[in-house]
Design an enzyme around this catalytic site. Structure first.
Site, PDB file in Angstrom:
ATOM      1  N   GLY A 106       1.040  -1.627   0.040  1.00 25.02           N
ATOM      2  CA  GLY A 106      -0.431   0.191  -0.197  1.00 25.02           C
ATOM      3  C   GLY A 106       0.848   1.589  -0.014  1.00 25.02           C
ATOM      4  O   GLY A 106       0.794   1.988   0.707  1.00 25.02           O
ATOM      5  N   GLU A 161      12.803  -5.105  -3.185  1.00 24.22           N
ATOM      6  CA  GLU A 161      11.415  -4.963  -4.360  1.00 24.22           C
ATOM      7  C   GLU A 161      12.099  -4.491  -5.475  1.00 24.22           C
ATOM      8  O   GLU A 161      11.533  -5.835  -7.272  1.00 24.22           O
ATOM      9  CB  GLU A 161      10.938  -3.866  -3.839  1.00 24.22           C
TER      10      GLU A 161
HETATM   11  C1  LIG Z   1       1.244  -3.168 -12.885  1.00 21.41           C
HETATM   12  C2  LIG Z   1       1.568  -2.353 -11.674  1.00 21.41           C
HETATM   13  C3  LIG Z   1       0.599  -2.776 -10.428  1.00 21.41           C
HETATM   14  C4  LIG Z   1       1.416  -1.799  -9.136  1.00 21.41           C
HETATM   15  N1  LIG Z   1       1.169  -2.059  -8.223  1.00 21.41           N
HETATM   16  C5  LIG Z   1       1.078  -1.973  -7.200  1.00 21.41           C
HETATM   17  C6  LIG Z   1       0.729  -1.965  -5.840  1.00 21.41           C
HETATM   18  O1  LIG Z   1       0.825  -3.009  -5.416  1.00 21.41           O
HETATM   19  N2  LIG Z   1       0.871  -0.781  -4.904  1.00 21.41           N
HETATM   20  C7  LIG Z   1       1.070   0.502  -4.859  1.00 21.41           C
HETATM   21  O2  LIG Z   1       1.409   1.056  -4.125  1.00 21.41           O
HETATM   22  N3  LIG Z   1       1.335   0.435  -6.073  1.00 21.41           N
HETATM   23  C8  LIG Z   1       1.001  -0.590  -7.597  1.00 21.41           C
HETATM   24  N4  LIG Z   1       1.348   0.217  -8.628  1.00 21.41           N
HETATM   25  C9  LIG Z   1       1.393   1.935  -8.875  1.00 21.41           C
HETATM   26  C10 LIG Z   1       2.944   2.067  -9.099  1.00 21.41           C
HETATM   27  O3  LIG Z   1       4.151   2.058  -8.064  1.00 21.41           O
HETATM   28  C11 LIG Z   1       2.948   3.574  -9.820  1.00 21.41           C
HETATM   29  O4  LIG Z   1       2.157   3.383 -10.744  1.00 21.41           O
HETATM   30  C12 LIG Z   1       4.278   4.060 -10.002  1.00 21.41           C
HETATM   31  O5  LIG Z   1       5.090   4.681  -8.749  1.00 21.41           O
HETATM   32  C13 LIG Z   1       3.592   5.682 -11.290  1.00 21.41           C
HETATM   33  O6  LIG Z   1       3.265   7.010 -10.122  1.00 21.41           O
HETATM   34  P1  LIG Z   1       1.898   6.894 -11.079  1.00 21.41           P
HETATM   35  O7  LIG Z   1       1.055   5.756 -12.026  1.00 21.41           O
HETATM   36  O8  LIG Z   1       0.895   7.774 -10.439  1.00 21.41           O
HETATM   37  O9  LIG Z   1       2.048   7.561 -12.490  1.00 21.41           O
HETATM   38  P2  LIG Z   1       3.044   8.963 -12.195  1.00 21.41           P
HETATM   39  O10 LIG Z   1       4.382   9.434 -10.549  1.00 21.41           O
HETATM   40  O11 LIG Z   1       2.144  10.505 -11.728  1.00 21.41           O
HETATM   41  O12 LIG Z   1       4.107   9.788 -13.467  1.00 21.41           O
HETATM   42  C14 LIG Z   1       3.058   9.659 -14.638  1.00 21.41           C
HETATM   43  C15 LIG Z   1       4.075   9.739 -15.866  1.00 21.41           C
HETATM   44  O13 LIG Z   1       5.596  11.004 -15.149  1.00 21.41           O
HETATM   45  C16 LIG Z   1       6.441  10.939 -14.317  1.00 21.41           C
HETATM   46  N5  LIG Z   1       7.052  11.931 -13.734  1.00 21.41           N
HETATM   47  C17 LIG Z   1       7.049  11.431 -12.301  1.00 21.41           C
HETATM   48  N6  LIG Z   1       7.458  12.068 -11.721  1.00 21.41           N
HETATM   49  C18 LIG Z   1       8.286  12.946 -12.273  1.00 21.41           C
HETATM   50  C19 LIG Z   1       9.858  12.748 -12.652  1.00 21.41           C
HETATM   51  N7  LIG Z   1      10.230  13.580 -10.773  1.00 21.41           N
HETATM   52  N8  LIG Z   1      10.911  13.434 -13.063  1.00 21.41           N
HETATM   53  C20 LIG Z   1      11.118  12.873 -13.734  1.00 21.41           C
HETATM   54  N9  LIG Z   1       9.548  12.002 -14.685  1.00 21.41           N
HETATM   55  C21 LIG Z   1       8.701  12.121 -13.087  1.00 21.41           C
HETATM   56  C22 LIG Z   1       6.598   8.730 -13.743  1.00 21.41           C
HETATM   57  O14 LIG Z   1       8.255   8.445 -14.656  1.00 21.41           O
HETATM   58  C23 LIG Z   1       5.547   8.716 -15.391  1.00 21.41           C
HETATM   59  O15 LIG Z   1       6.339   8.781 -16.591  1.00 21.41           O
HETATM   60  C24 LIG Z   1       1.408  -0.374  -9.655  1.00 21.41           C
HETATM   61  C25 LIG Z   1       1.264  -0.117 -11.277  1.00 21.41           C
HETATM   62  C26 LIG Z   1       1.107  -0.622 -11.765  1.00 21.41           C
HETATM   63  C27 LIG Z   1       1.345  -0.409 -13.318  1.00 21.41           C
END
Ligand SMILES: Cc1cc2nc3c(=O)[nH]c(=O)nc-3n(C[C@H](O)[C@H](O)[C@H](O)COP(=O)(O)OP(=O)(O)OC[C@H]3O[C@@H](n4cnc5c(N)ncnc54)[C@H](O)[C@@H]3O)c2cc1C
Lengths: 332, 378
Positions: B130, B250
């Site tokens: 989480g 992880e």
């Molecule tokens: C299949 C799958 C399973 C998952 N399972 C889990 C889970 O079990 N538990 C959990 O907690 N999370 C889970 N996640 C979530 C995952 O950790 C997040 O998707 C990830 O951390 C990115 O967050 P976001 O999707 O909100 O994208 P955002 O953070 O909104 O990013 C969008 C884009 O902007 C870019 N970006 C953001 N900040 C920056 C920066 N500072 N510099 C440059 N680029 C940036 C990112 O790289 C990305 O390309 C899962 C995701 C997927 C796809």
């Protein structure tokens, strides 16, 4: 002396005696006499010669670290070639010459540093020919390093290499040297590029603050780390299983190094922009060597073709078991 | 750049263990469809995880006192590799074995260890992660789910998102705010990790359908959820540091390299008579070998008690790029419509999920940011 102490000592000596001027000297087809005279007395020639033949008996894994250290300085002296040629001499029962410059090549191929060598070992399958004289200036490589051709050399000896060397030992050894040198050069270029990114100011800040630059250099670091792990691992495999037995790992390392060379040279030039392509700047001495070295000892294409064909012949079900068995010392 | 050092490490000879694993997986995998195998550790089967637990292949490195098996980190790595290479649906125990269990072992109370670890090791207890929230993805420290102290425990409010298998798991370890962020300075302060029993009242779990039509991840809402006193894991306020070091576990494993391996193996067989495929297949094999050598190096550092967080970020990004590129690379070797059914279906599945490889566990950009920082940029 322990292996790490030797590597450290050579690393320091290279830093002291080799710089961009040494690389320029080589590219102007002059032998880097000063650097050679300073480094040769360290006795690296005997590094890979077994102890019972009067050598230091080091393994290729340590040698790979030395090749990386050389690559870090653009390998402006033929120490790697000399060390490995001496290993070939010793492995086939010949006395290792004390003086001069040694080198080696596959039969029919160009000879690295040939025109400056006093003895050349050419490898024909498992036969080793020792030649002297009659080496003509060949075509320089992209980097301008001497890659010479044999014209009317005298054959001084013809001997046989041990079975563990296999038929392609010259290619494998060259691949191993160049893969490690590429990994070493990548480390040097990365340090230069990081330094430049932290000092070159545009739009009021160092360009290293721009994420586009950071992300590219991070990718560079990934490729560079991968090449280094691959080269050292391949050398370790050769120590364990002999050159013929480690052809897979050596090929993999050469593929990884060759791919990294292409990607990283492009990134470096993008980061340095115009200044990086000037004759005055030292970057090109390194990037041109990357482009040269990836052509030698079998290209990515050459090795991938081989490794792929072997995987096809063994079938997909054997792919993973073969990879794990090799690392665990079980013959696939 | 000390943090980008990779000392070599060889796996111990393990022919007997590998042979046992391969026999077991051949038997267990009789009826796995191409989709199951392509899903790899994103497949969830309680029955399979129980069977793996019975073999003693979960919590291998933990002490017997907690249901573990006192085996080496390298032996555990061998088990993970074989599960992945076979495309086994190991998702029900993957998170518990990989990070929740080790976290509890390191930082949990004696009571937490005794009540939770044996169940994880038997393959009975499934854990989820989480971290992410609707407004907090990469910028994790901005998270808003909060646990407030009340007499006898905590009250949890907020929402977690993208929680893989949240709807199928028993527990979540959540990173939450337990005290307000300081006005100025580190937002990383005031975060803690808490154990949430997903059957507690006040929890709503809404599965989210993904592009393949499956429901793997979830939105989980906490509405005045009462947590007992001992829900806290580790130290109050130290959640950020704890969660960050958990990331070395992880991000560093073979699951960041082998997610699409079953497709590669099937393709080698399917393309065995095509000379033109030799070269591109050879490049895939070479990279697989090199990445595995990097992964072994990290396993060695972990075994030696080092904390290779940066190396893990580096190998994760390289490994993800590799896994991710495979379906596209295969299309340059053959027309998928002409390939055997097994390959075609795995390829179709992986094409759809490959984009997630460089998102889950931290995005490519975030990994490269970590590396750039280590290089001394910014
Ligand atoms: C299949 C799958 C399973 C998952 N399972 C889990 C889970 O079990 N538990 C959990 O907690 N999370 C889970 N996640 C979530 C995952 O950790 C997040 O998707 C990830 O951390 C990115 O967050 P976001 O999707 O909100 O994208 P955002 O953070 O909104 O990013 C969008 C884009 O902007 C870019 N970006 C953001 N900040 C920056 C920066 N500072 N510099 C440059 N680029 C940036 C990112 O790289 C990305 O390309 C899962 C995701 C997927 C796809």
């Amino acid at each position: 002396m322990s292996d790490t102490m030797l590597v450290d000592q050579v690393t320091r000596a290279l830093a002291e005696h080799c710089d961009a001027a040494t690389m320029r000297e080589v590219e102007a087809r002059r032998f880097p006499r000063q650097a050679w005279d300073a480094l040769a007395p360290m006795g690296l020639r005997l590094a890979l010669v077994p102890e019972d033949q009067g050598g230091a008996g080091l393994g290729l894994e340590t040698a790979a670290e030395l090749f990386m250290a050389l690559g870090h300085h653009g390998a402006p002296v033929p120490l790697a070639e000399d060390m490995v040629a001496a290993m070939l001499f010793a492995a086939s029962g010949l006395e290792v010459p004390e003086d001069g410059v040694l080198t080696f090549a596959a039969a029919g191929g160009t000879v690295p540093w040939g025109a400056f060598a006093t003895r050349v070992a050419t490898v024909h399958g498992r036969r080793l020919h020792i030649l002297a004289g009659g080496i003509a200036n060949g075509r320089a490589s992209i980097s301008g390093e001497p890659r010479d051709v044999i014209e009317h050399a005298t054959t001084l000896a013809e001997v046989t290499l041990p079975e563990s060397f296999g038929d392609g030992s010259a290619r494998s050894l060259t691949a191993l040297i160049r893969a490690a040198q590429i990994a070493g050069a990548l480390g040097a270029i990365l340090a230069l590029a990081v330094d430049y990114a932290n000092t070159r100011v545009q739009f009021g800040r160092p360009i290293g603050r721009f994420q586009a630059i950071q992300q590219q250099l991070a990718e560079f670091a990934e490729e560079s780390a991968c090449a280094s792990v691959a080269a050292r691992s391949a050398a370790r495999a050769a120590d364990k299983r002999g050159l013929a037995g480690a052809a897979f790992e050596i090929g993999c390392a050469k593929i990884i190094a060759g791919e990294a060379a292409g990607k990283c040279a492009a990134i470096a030039h993008q980061v340095f922009a115009a200044i990086g392509i000037t004759e005055d700047h030292s970057l090109h001495h390194f990037t041109r060597r990357l482009w040269s070295w990836r052509e030698e000892g079998g290209t990515e294409r050459f090795w991938a073709q081989r490794i792929g064909a072997e995987a096809q012949a063994r079938g997909g079900a054997a792919l993973w078991p073969d990879i794990t068995a090799r690392d665990e010392g079980i013959a696939p | 750049m000390e943090g980008l050092r990779f000392p070599l490490r060889d796996p111990p000879p393990a022919a007997a263990l590998r042979a046992r694993l391969r026999d077991f997986l051949r038997e267990a995998g009789r009826d796995w469809t191409p989709e199951i195998r392509a899903r790899s550790w994103m497949g969830f089967s309680r029955e399979f995880s129980l069977a793996v637990g019975r073999e003693g292949w979960i919590g291998m490195g933990w002490s017997r006192d907690y249901g573990g098996h006192d085996r080496s980190a390298m032996e555990r790595l061998i088990v993970l590799e074989e599960l992945l290479a076979a495309g086994a649906p190991a998702g029900a125990h993957w998170i518990g074995d990989r990070q929740s269990g080790p976290l509890i072992l390191r930082l949990g109370t004696e009571e937490q260890r005794r009540t939770l670890l044996p169940g994880i090791a038997r393959g009975e207890l499934a854990f989820c992660i989480g971290l992410s929230e609707p407004d907090s993805g990469s910028d994790l420290a901005s998270l808003r789910t909060r646990a407030e102290r009340v007499p006898g425990g905590w009250v949890l409010n907020g929402r977690k998102l993208w929680t893989t298998f949240g709807h199928l798991c028993d527990y979540m370890i959540a990173l939450v705010r337990t005290s307000p962020a300081p006005e100025k300075g580190a937002r990383h302060q005031g975060l803690s990790q808490v154990l949430v029993d997903l059957r507690a009242s006040g929890i709503t779990i809404r599965p989210i359908r993904d592009l393949t039509g499956e429901e793997a991840f979830n939105e989980i809402t906490f509405d005045d959820v009462r947590l007992p006193e001992d829900a806290l894991i580790g130290q109050e306020g130290a959640g950020w540091a704890q969660a960050t070091s958990e990331l070395a576990f992880e991000r560093s494993g073979p699951d960041r390299i082998l997610s699409s391996y079953p497709l590669l193996a099937e393709s080698v067989t399917a393309l065995r008579d095509d000379p033109a495929a030799a070269e591109p297949l050879g490049r895939e094999v070479a990279r697989l070998w090199a990445l595995r050598r990097m992964s072994l190096s990290i396993a060695g550092m972990l075994e030696d008690g080092e904390d290779p967080v940066r190396q893990a970020a580096l190998v994760k990004d390289l490994g993800n790029s590799y896994e991710q590129a495979l379906p596209g690379n295969l299309r340059r070797m053959a027309d998928m419509d002409t390939m055997p059914e097994e390959v075609r279906r795995m390829h179709a599945y992986l094409t759809q999920v490959a984009p997630t490889f460089s998102l889950r566990g931290g995005t490519r950009e975030i990994m490269r940011g970590i590396i750039a920082k280590e290089l001394g940029l910014r």
